[in-house]
Design a protein around this motif. Structure first.
Motif, mmCIF file in Angstrom:
data_model
loop_
_atom_site.group_PDB
_atom_site.id
_atom_site.type_symbol
_atom_site.label_atom_id
_atom_site.label_comp_id
_atom_site.label_asym_id
_atom_site.label_seq_id
_atom_site.Cartn_x
_atom_site.Cartn_y
_atom_site.Cartn_z
ATOM 1 N N ALA A 96 -16.612 -44.092 -52.822
ATOM 2 C CA ALA A 96 -15.500 -44.726 -53.528
ATOM 3 C C ALA A 96 -15.906 -45.093 -54.952
ATOM 4 C CB ALA A 96 -15.043 -45.972 -52.765
ATOM 5 N N ALA A 97 -17.192 -45.420 -55.158
ATOM 6 C CA ALA A 97 -17.667 -45.716 -56.513
ATOM 7 C C ALA A 97 -17.489 -44.506 -57.416
ATOM 8 C CB ALA A 97 -19.133 -46.149 -56.476
ATOM 9 N N GLY A 138 -4.650 -41.649 -58.055
ATOM 10 C CA GLY A 138 -5.902 -42.131 -57.477
ATOM 11 C C GLY A 138 -5.673 -42.896 -56.185
ATOM 12 N N TYR A 139 -4.615 -43.683 -56.154
ATOM 13 C CA TYR A 139 -4.249 -44.413 -54.932
ATOM 14 C C TYR A 139 -3.956 -43.444 -53.797
ATOM 15 C CZ TYR A 139 -1.457 -47.575 -51.959
ATOM 16 O OH TYR A 139 -0.956 -48.314 -50.913
ATOM 17 N N HIS A 162 -19.486 -50.182 -53.615
ATOM 18 C CA HIS A 162 -18.636 -49.037 -53.283
ATOM 19 C C HIS A 162 -19.409 -47.730 -53.151
ATOM 20 C CE1 HIS A 162 -15.355 -51.819 -54.284
ATOM 21 N NE2 HIS A 162 -14.587 -51.003 -53.581
ATOM 22 N N THR A 163 -20.710 -47.736 -53.491
ATOM 23 C CA THR A 163 -21.503 -46.524 -53.218
ATOM 24 C C THR A 163 -21.722 -46.338 -51.723
ATOM 25 O OG1 THR A 163 -23.650 -47.662 -53.413
ATOM 26 C CG2 THR A 163 -22.727 -46.703 -55.442
ATOM 27 N N PRO A 180 -9.971 -47.026 -53.027
ATOM 28 C CA PRO A 180 -9.622 -48.422 -52.734
ATOM 29 C C PRO A 180 -9.182 -49.153 -54.002
ATOM 30 C CG PRO A 180 -11.755 -47.841 -51.785
ATOM 31 C CD PRO A 180 -11.378 -46.728 -52.705
ATOM 32 N N GLU A 181 -8.191 -50.006 -53.858
ATOM 33 C CA GLU A 181 -7.722 -50.750 -55.027
ATOM 34 C C GLU A 181 -8.808 -51.670 -55.589
ATOM 35 O OE1 GLU A 181 -3.536 -51.865 -55.545
ATOM 36 O OE2 GLU A 181 -3.388 -51.610 -53.362
#
Length: 405
Positions: free
Chosen positions: A216-217, A257-258, A45-46, A263-264
């Motif tokens: 995202a991370a 957060g969603y 996710h980075t 991302p879930e």
């Protein structure tokens, strides 16, 4: 906070199918020995931003700043007649509002968390500045803020915006489609995507070393801190939660957060997952850089200004005598030393902090003028203006050269 792994020797092999940003190499190797699945997921996710919103702001870049603001506001306010003139991707985004509600969404489950926040609000916001943000900005998250100058140019206003977001998502109905908590969460998504675009275009961002800007991370890690570490740190400052309230508090942050576009696949489902992501992120992230040192100390020194304390001597007394000692007690001596926080002279700072809070609470029982003090404090420390919510986006990577937003 756990020790950063670069202080240890590790000899594990890395996953061959992942591209590892160079600054994460040593931490990732150690993290895989602890929890391979979570470590691999974090690194993956980075390289992920927010594909949907990234495409939207790229399309908005062709418009004037005022046009973009007008169309975003129209979407937020469900003014679909005006939105018809907007670019297609923005229309698509708001037609899904901004995306279908997840199956797990249960607005009724937010009630206990909202009540807990209202009861413990001063402790939670205090814990946020002295603990939660320190946890977060001790990582490479600090780089995007330092490079843009967001905390130095109008930094107090940015902290007040942060406070307002929390206040709004923890109001009844705040995360309903019409609520300001919903709108502020989605606004953050727009801002993150715009800053990600500006940083990616600049020569200063080293993607090979750090991954994509505002990845995202990092966002998944941050919201885990906002929930799980906020509960832990606020408890240290005297807040109390039932098990139902703890779970509900995390439900509120999960949905926020969603809405922020996390991302879930890296968005926690409960407190246990949030804590695991925080711990693993703390292992993977490198030791605090100079950016982290500058950022965290700037936050500590900005806190009195957020509370409206402008007298120089009074500010210094509060920072040196209260905020630094409390922050050190919350995040631990190891991390505090790495961030160059001064050593406190007063023993047991959390005890004296909680004692003072109890004295103030007792005063509030007998003085009518003090009964609304907590809520008044929240409003004063939050970004409320006569103009209401606005949706301006930054238009330059450096805050001092950007228009107001």
């Amino acid at each position: 906070m756990q020790s950063r792994p670069q202080d240890r020797e590790t000899h594990s092999a890395v996953a061959s199918d992942l591209i590892i940003p160079t600054d994460y190499g040593a931490g990732y190797e150690y993290a895989r020995l602890v929890d391979k699945e979570t470590a691999d997921n974090y690194i993956a996710h980075t390289h992920i931003g927010d594909p949907v919103m990234d495409a939207v702001v790229e399309e908005l870049a062709s418009l004037t700043r005022s046009q973009a603001h007008r169309f975003i506001k129209a979407g937020m306010d469900e003014n679909y007649e005006e939105l018809r003139e907007a670019p297609q991707l923005l229309r698509n985004f708001f037609s899904d509002a901004p995306q279908p509600d997840p199956e797990w969404l249960d607005f009724d489950a937010f009630g206990p968390g909202i009540r807990a926040f209202q009861r413990n609000a001063v402790a939670i916001l205090s814990a946020f500045v002295a603990g939660v943000l320190i946890d977060g900005f001790s990582t490479l998250i600090s780089k995007s803020f330092v490079q843009t100058g967001r905390i130095f140019d109008n930094g107090v206003w940015r902290l007040k915006q942060n406070n307002r977001h929390q206040v709004e998502i923890f109001l009844p109905g705040g995360l309903e489609r019409y609520g300001d908590g919903w709108k502020l969460s989605v606004r953050i998504r727009f801002v993150h995507a715009q800053i990600r675009r500006l940083l990616a275009e600049s020569a200063e961002w080293e993607e090979d070393a750090w991954g994509v800007p505002l990845s995202a991370a990092h966002l998944g890690y941050s919201v885990s801190c906002f929930a799980a570490r906020a509960v832990k740190h606020s408890e240290s400052l005297g807040a109390r939660y039932t098990e139902e309230e703890r779970a509900s508090f995390h439900d509120v942050w999960r949905y926020s957060g969603y809405l922020m576009g996390i991302p879930e696949s890296i968005l926690f489902t409960n407190e246990s997952e949030a804590l695991r992501l925080y711990r693993m992120g703390s292992i993977i992230e490198p030791p605090p850089t100079m950016d982290a040192i500058v950022m965290t100390n700037a936050l500590i020194n900005s806190a009195p200004l957020v509370a409206g304390i402008t007298d120089r001597e009074e500010r210094a007394k509060l920072v040196e005598g209260v905020i630094y000692p409390v922050s050190r007690a919350l995040v631990g001596n190891e991390l505090a030393d790495k961030l160059n926080f001064p050593r406190g002279r007063l023993p047991f700072p959390l005890f004296w902090y909680k004692l003072n809070q109890r004295i103030e609470a007792l005063k509030g029982r007998f003085l009518k003028s003090a009964r609304g003090a907590n809520f008044a404090t929240l409003l004063a420390a939050s970004a409320y203006t006569d103009a209401g919510l606005t949706y301006w986006l930054p238009d330059h990577v450096h805050a001092e050269r950007s228009s107001d937003w």
